[in-house]
Write a protein that holds these residues in place. Structure first.
Motif, PDB file in Angstrom:
ATOM      1  N   ARG A  98       0.803  -1.673  -0.158  1.00 46.59           N
ATOM      2  CA  ARG A  98       0.306  -0.333   0.033  1.00 46.59           C
ATOM      3  C   ARG A  98       0.972   0.953  -0.495  1.00 46.59           C
ATOM      4  O   ARG A  98       2.012   1.261   0.800  1.00 46.59           O
ATOM      5  CB  ARG A  98      -1.276   0.003   1.127  1.00 46.59           C
ATOM      6  N   VAL A  99       0.672   2.280  -1.372  1.00 38.93           N
ATOM      7  CA  VAL A  99       1.749   3.393  -1.152  1.00 38.93           C
ATOM      8  C   VAL A  99       0.971   4.435  -0.136  1.00 38.93           C
ATOM      9  O   VAL A  99      -0.420   4.874   0.066  1.00 38.93           O
ATOM     10  CB  VAL A  99       1.117   3.812  -2.512  1.00 38.93           C
ATOM     11  N   LEU A 100       1.822   4.838   0.802  1.00 40.12           N
ATOM     12  CA  LEU A 100       0.956   5.470   1.649  1.00 40.12           C
ATOM     13  C   LEU A 100       1.891   7.068   1.274  1.00 40.12           C
ATOM     14  O   LEU A 100       0.989   8.220   1.823  1.00 40.12           O
ATOM     15  CB  LEU A 100       2.550   5.607   2.692  1.00 40.12           C
ATOM     16  N   LEU A 101       2.788   7.378   0.814  1.00 44.20           N
ATOM     17  CA  LEU A 101       2.956   8.831   0.077  1.00 44.20           C
ATOM     18  C   LEU A 101       3.887   8.681  -0.447  1.00 44.20           C
ATOM     19  O   LEU A 101       4.620   7.829  -1.231  1.00 44.20           O
ATOM     20  CB  LEU A 101       3.437   9.795   1.195  1.00 44.20           C
ATOM     21  N   SER A 102       3.622   9.608  -1.899  1.00 41.78           N
ATOM     22  CA  SER A 102       4.711   9.366  -3.395  1.00 41.78           C
ATOM     23  C   SER A 102       4.313  10.767  -3.898  1.00 41.78           C
ATOM     24  O   SER A 102       3.954  11.955  -3.763  1.00 41.78           O
ATOM     25  CB  SER A 102       4.426   8.384  -4.277  1.00 41.78           C
ATOM     26  N   VAL A 112       3.975  -2.791   3.403  1.00 43.35           N
ATOM     27  CA  VAL A 112       3.112  -4.308   2.933  1.00 43.35           C
ATOM     28  C   VAL A 112       2.940  -4.906   4.089  1.00 43.35           C
ATOM     29  O   VAL A 112       2.383  -4.330   4.743  1.00 43.35           O
ATOM     30  CB  VAL A 112       5.184  -5.267   3.285  1.00 43.35           C
ATOM     31  N   ALA A 113       1.423  -5.673   3.356  1.00 45.22           N
ATOM     32  CA  ALA A 113       0.901  -6.135   5.029  1.00 45.22           C
ATOM     33  C   ALA A 113       1.574  -6.751   5.844  1.00 45.22           C
ATOM     34  O   ALA A 113       2.361  -7.532   5.583  1.00 45.22           O
ATOM     35  CB  ALA A 113       0.181  -7.461   4.068  1.00 45.22           C
ATOM     36  N   THR A 114       1.220  -6.638   7.444  1.00 42.97           N
ATOM     37  CA  THR A 114       2.300  -6.852   8.582  1.00 42.97           C
ATOM     38  C   THR A 114       2.986  -8.270   8.516  1.00 42.97           C
ATOM     39  O   THR A 114       3.559  -8.804   8.896  1.00 42.97           O
ATOM     40  CB  THR A 114       1.605  -6.327   9.773  1.00 42.97           C
ATOM     41  N   GLN A 115       1.269  -9.535   8.159  1.00 43.08           N
ATOM     42  CA  GLN A 115       2.132 -10.840   8.850  1.00 43.08           C
ATOM     43  C   GLN A 115       3.325 -11.196   7.232  1.00 43.08           C
ATOM     44  O   GLN A 115       4.237 -12.093   7.441  1.00 43.08           O
ATOM     45  CB  GLN A 115       0.700 -11.359   7.948  1.00 43.08           C
ATOM     46  N   GLU A 116       3.793 -10.193   6.026  1.00 38.87           N
ATOM     47  CA  GLU A 116       4.599  -9.997   5.409  1.00 38.87           C
ATOM     48  C   GLU A 116       5.960 -10.478   5.973  1.00 38.87           C
ATOM     49  O   GLU A 116       7.003 -11.036   5.430  1.00 38.87           O
ATOM     50  CB  GLU A 116       4.498  -9.708   3.694  1.00 38.87           C
ATOM     51  N   LEU A 117       6.166  -9.885   7.308  1.00 38.35           N
ATOM     52  CA  LEU A 117       6.805  -9.518   7.663  1.00 38.35           C
ATOM     53  C   LEU A 117       7.671 -10.664   8.718  1.00 38.35           C
ATOM     54  O   LEU A 117       9.059 -10.499   9.270  1.00 38.35           O
ATOM     55  CB  LEU A 117       7.493  -7.939   8.629  1.00 38.35           C
ATOM     56  N   HIS A 118       6.769 -11.720   9.035  1.00 35.28           N
ATOM     57  CA  HIS A 118       7.387 -12.491  10.355  1.00 35.28           C
ATOM     58  C   HIS A 118       7.229 -14.248   9.252  1.00 35.28           C
ATOM     59  O   HIS A 118       7.365 -14.467   9.889  1.00 35.28           O
ATOM     60  CB  HIS A 118       6.184 -12.990  10.891  1.00 35.28           C
ATOM     61  N   HIS A 159      10.387   2.952  -1.122  1.00 37.68           N
ATOM     62  CA  HIS A 159      10.979   2.404  -0.284  1.00 37.68           C
ATOM     63  C   HIS A 159       9.713   2.167   1.155  1.00 37.68           C
ATOM     64  O   HIS A 159       9.057   2.600   1.469  1.00 37.68           O
ATOM     65  CB  HIS A 159      11.777   3.584   1.025  1.00 37.68           C
ATOM     66  N   GLU A 160      10.151   0.617   1.502  1.00 38.28           N
ATOM     67  CA  GLU A 160       8.940   0.227   2.638  1.00 38.28           C
ATOM     68  C   GLU A 160       8.985   1.182   3.349  1.00 38.28           C
ATOM     69  O   GLU A 160      10.483   1.611   3.940  1.00 38.28           O
ATOM     70  CB  GLU A 160       9.721  -1.201   3.366  1.00 38.28           C
ATOM     71  N   ALA A 161       7.633   1.038   4.486  1.00 40.00           N
ATOM     72  CA  ALA A 161       8.227   2.622   5.404  1.00 40.00           C
ATOM     73  C   ALA A 161       9.520   2.512   6.825  1.00 40.00           C
ATOM     74  O   ALA A 161       9.884   3.666   7.191  1.00 40.00           O
ATOM     75  CB  ALA A 161       6.953   2.340   6.203  1.00 40.00           C
ATOM     76  N   ALA A 162       9.268   0.648   6.863  1.00 39.43           N
ATOM     77  CA  ALA A 162      10.380   0.484   8.301  1.00 39.43           C
ATOM     78  C   ALA A 162      11.910   1.442   7.423  1.00 39.43           C
ATOM     79  O   ALA A 162      12.885   2.511   7.801  1.00 39.43           O
ATOM     80  CB  ALA A 162      10.940  -0.618   8.421  1.00 39.43           C
ATOM     81  N   ARG A 202       4.671   2.122  13.770  1.00 41.71           N
ATOM     82  CA  ARG A 202       3.557   1.171  14.837  1.00 41.71           C
ATOM     83  C   ARG A 202       1.888   1.244  14.426  1.00 41.71           C
ATOM     84  O   ARG A 202       2.013   0.222  14.118  1.00 41.71           O
ATOM     85  CB  ARG A 202       4.334   0.826  16.360  1.00 41.71           C
ATOM     86  N   ARG A 203       2.179   2.335  14.211  1.00 40.51           N
ATOM     87  CA  ARG A 203       0.228   2.682  13.563  1.00 40.51           C
ATOM     88  C   ARG A 203       0.291   2.185  11.847  1.00 40.51           C
ATOM     89  O   ARG A 203      -0.469   1.519  11.871  1.00 40.51           O
ATOM     90  CB  ARG A 203       0.305   4.735  13.607  1.00 40.51           C
ATOM     91  N   VAL A 204       1.583   2.097  11.685  1.00 41.63           N
ATOM     92  CA  VAL A 204       1.502   2.026  10.149  1.00 41.63           C
ATOM     93  C   VAL A 204       1.448   0.393  10.287  1.00 41.63           C
ATOM     94  O   VAL A 204       0.515  -0.573   9.272  1.00 41.63           O
ATOM     95  CB  VAL A 204       2.554   1.716   9.104  1.00 41.63           C
ATOM     96  N   ARG A 205       2.835  -0.110  11.073  1.00 39.49           N
ATOM     97  CA  ARG A 205       2.169  -1.974  11.121  1.00 39.49           C
ATOM     98  C   ARG A 205       0.461  -2.335  11.746  1.00 39.49           C
ATOM     99  O   ARG A 205      -0.084  -2.922  11.533  1.00 39.49           O
ATOM    100  CB  ARG A 205       3.658  -2.400  11.946  1.00 39.49           C
ATOM    101  N   LEU A 206      -0.145  -1.988  12.763  1.00 38.87           N
ATOM    102  CA  LEU A 206      -1.590  -2.263  13.476  1.00 38.87           C
ATOM    103  C   LEU A 206      -2.797  -1.705  11.638  1.00 38.87           C
ATOM    104  O   LEU A 206      -3.446  -2.444  11.887  1.00 38.87           O
ATOM    105  CB  LEU A 206      -1.921  -1.304  14.078  1.00 38.87           C
TER     106      LEU A 206
END
Length: 227
Positions: free
Chosen positions: A3-7, A32-38, A57-60, A214-218
């Motif tokens: 999901r693009v947050l800002l561009s 990215v979907a948070t589950q994909e990070l695990h 770039h991914e948010a982190a 953390r809000r992005v991940r939620l």
């Protein structure tokens, strides 16, 4: 799923240095979907294409770059309003945090470091190749812009993206491309001004950045299917 947050449009268009035929560069932050990070394999942290010229770039990762004042990443938060192409509520929150990423030492290291890289490219180019002349002028313009942006950040805490005098920057770049040594006083003056007390803190304010991430991940945590 991303999901693009800002561009937005960055580079020469944003600086006011674009000419007919200039590339249009885009930069963005996605989640990215948070589950994909695990899982066993982490998703790509950056997506870069050349046709069109885009870097996302991914948010982190974007936050890590911005916290060391990477000039390319950081300019996304300081664009003129008309250059944003996608801006979600989380993207607007990120813009609101832009000063949290700044610190005096990182601005000096990143901006003057990048400017020094441009000077080294100018000094080592093969001047006998005609196609290198246009590239040399581009490196020289980047050098001038980076130096002026570093001083502006240090003294005002503001990053000016759209240059006030683009033609002056262009003309100065042409002179430096012909005589790279003429950039040395410019760099020395910038170092002198950055040695003086400025308005930037000694360290970035990571807490609000961490809270935002953390809000992005939620926001991107999707319910798991029943087993």
């Amino acid at each position: 799923m991303v999901r693009v947050l800002l561009s937005g449009v960055v580079g020469s268009t944003a600086y006011g240095l674009a000419r007919p035929g200039s590339d249009v560069d885009r930069l963005g932050v996605f989640a990215v979907a948070t589950q994909e990070l695990h899982g066993l394999r982490r998703p790509a942290e950056s997506v870069v294409t050349t046709a069109p010229d885009q870097t996302f770039h991914e948010a982190a990762k974007w936050c890590r770059l911005a916290l060391v004042c990477n000039p390319t990443a950081g300019e996304l938060l300081w664009l003129p309003e008309d250059l944003y192409e996608e801006r979600t509520p989380l993207g607007s929150e990120l813009i609101g945090l832009r000063r949290s990423f700044l610190s005096a030492g990182a601005v000096r290291s990143a901006y003057l470091g990048y400017a020094g890289q441009q000077l080294r490219k100018l000094r080592t180019r093969d001047a006998t190749l005609p196609e290198t002349r246009a590239r040399a002028a581009k490196h020289a313009r980047h050098l001038v812009r980076l130096v002026e942006q570093a001083v502006g950040l240090h003294e005002t805490g503001e990053l000016r993206i759209r240059l006030a005098e683009p033609e002056r920057i262009r003309e100065l770049g042409e002179r430096i491309a012909d005589r790279p040594e003429s950039a040395e006083p410019l760099l020395a003056e910038a170092e002198h001004r950055l040695d003086r007390p400025g308005v930037l803190p000694a360290a970035p304010d990571e807490r609000p950045v961490e809270d935002w991430l953390r809000r992005v991940r939620l926001a991107n945590l999707t319910p798991l299917a029943a087993a």
